[in-house]
Design a protein around this motif. Sequence first.
Motif, PDB file in Angstrom:
ATOM      1  N   GLN A  35       0.840  -1.186   0.000  1.00 48.60           N
ATOM      2  CA  GLN A  35       0.000   0.000   0.000  1.00 48.60           C
ATOM      3  C   GLN A  35       0.886   1.250   0.000  1.00 48.60           C
ATOM      4  O   GLN A  35       2.000   1.250   0.516  1.00 48.60           O
ATOM      5  CB  GLN A  35      -0.896   0.000   1.247  1.00 48.60           C
ATOM      6  N   TRP A  36       0.363   2.336  -0.570  1.00 49.24           N
ATOM      7  CA  TRP A  36       1.147   3.559  -0.655  1.00 49.24           C
ATOM      8  C   TRP A  36       1.508   4.115   0.711  1.00 49.24           C
ATOM      9  O   TRP A  36       2.562   4.749   0.878  1.00 49.24           O
ATOM     10  CB  TRP A  36       0.386   4.609  -1.469  1.00 49.24           C
ATOM     11  N   ASP A  37       0.661   3.849   1.703  1.00 47.70           N
ATOM     12  CA  ASP A  37       0.974   4.383   3.028  1.00 47.70           C
ATOM     13  C   ASP A  37       2.160   3.667   3.682  1.00 47.70           C
ATOM     14  O   ASP A  37       2.674   4.105   4.710  1.00 47.70           O
ATOM     15  CB  ASP A  37      -0.249   4.315   3.939  1.00 47.70           C
ATOM     16  N   GLN A  38       2.598   2.554   3.069  1.00 46.53           N
ATOM     17  CA  GLN A  38       3.770   1.852   3.576  1.00 46.53           C
ATOM     18  C   GLN A  38       5.071   2.444   3.040  1.00 46.53           C
ATOM     19  O   GLN A  38       6.140   2.218   3.617  1.00 46.53           O
ATOM     20  CB  GLN A  38       3.709   0.365   3.199  1.00 46.53           C
ATOM     21  N   VAL A  39       4.984   3.167   1.935  1.00 52.25           N
ATOM     22  CA  VAL A  39       6.188   3.652   1.256  1.00 52.25           C
ATOM     23  C   VAL A  39       7.043   4.558   2.148  1.00 52.25           C
ATOM     24  O   VAL A  39       8.265   4.367   2.227  1.00 52.25           O
ATOM     25  CB  VAL A  39       5.811   4.363  -0.056  1.00 52.25           C
TER      26      VAL A  39
END
Length: 275
Positions: A12-16
Amino acid sequence: MSINLGSVAGAQWDQVPTVAAVVLVTTALLALFGRRLNVLLAGDESATALGVDVNRLRAVLLVLSALLTGTVIAVAGRIGFVGLMIPHLVRLTTGADHRRLLPLTALLGRDGAEDHAAVSDAVDRCGVRPFADRDYASLSGGERQRVLLARALAQDPQLLVLDELTNHLDIRARFELLDLIRATGVTTLAVLHDLDLAARLCDHLVVLHEGTVVAAGPVLEVLTPGALAAVFGVRARTERHADGVVRITYEAQPLARCHQRNRSGAVADQRACRE
């Protein structure tokens, strides 16, 4: 398959931000230790004499490496194949200075278009495209074997080494896997205990008995009635049928007399083994 081959498809993008921060910080810290790593090349005693706390350095490197690896695996999954060639090539071309070795390895070790094409081709050849978004643990035995074969083929191997590749597979999955392996055209070295599969799959056999090679050569020359009785304790014959497949036919009473005597502790009657 993602968890076995490594993939960011489920990320997920929030993990980046978290992953990027950990990767950048740990990579930078590892690079800072490049000079001390160079000193370690001279040996522990020499490094200690030069003022390097060897045990502390190794502990710090272990923590940083574990943190970096754990962060990446948490997002991409276990990487089935780690390309160790890049560090060796960089070392050969630029020397063993870790101040150059670490950053160059990070830059050159990235996946390229050819790597993605090789993986895609292997996935299609092994027919595992429908499993691409599934967790490896959810696959059946036959599906897992296909995924493992795809992982190996993605590396463009010149030789496949397979150990008991058909264990825990149903009969259809066994034949599908064997046909798939032969279709690859890659030289294959396989360890098998199933004589029927060995006769069907292999062009050349090596028979081991008690750690010693007792026969080697083409299937029909190796799996003779005498060898089947003496080594495997069965009365059978091997022949190539009209369809080109080598099959083993067992007698109505398949246990060889010499095998029965051996198991009871008596000396084998070699004439019985040759019957």
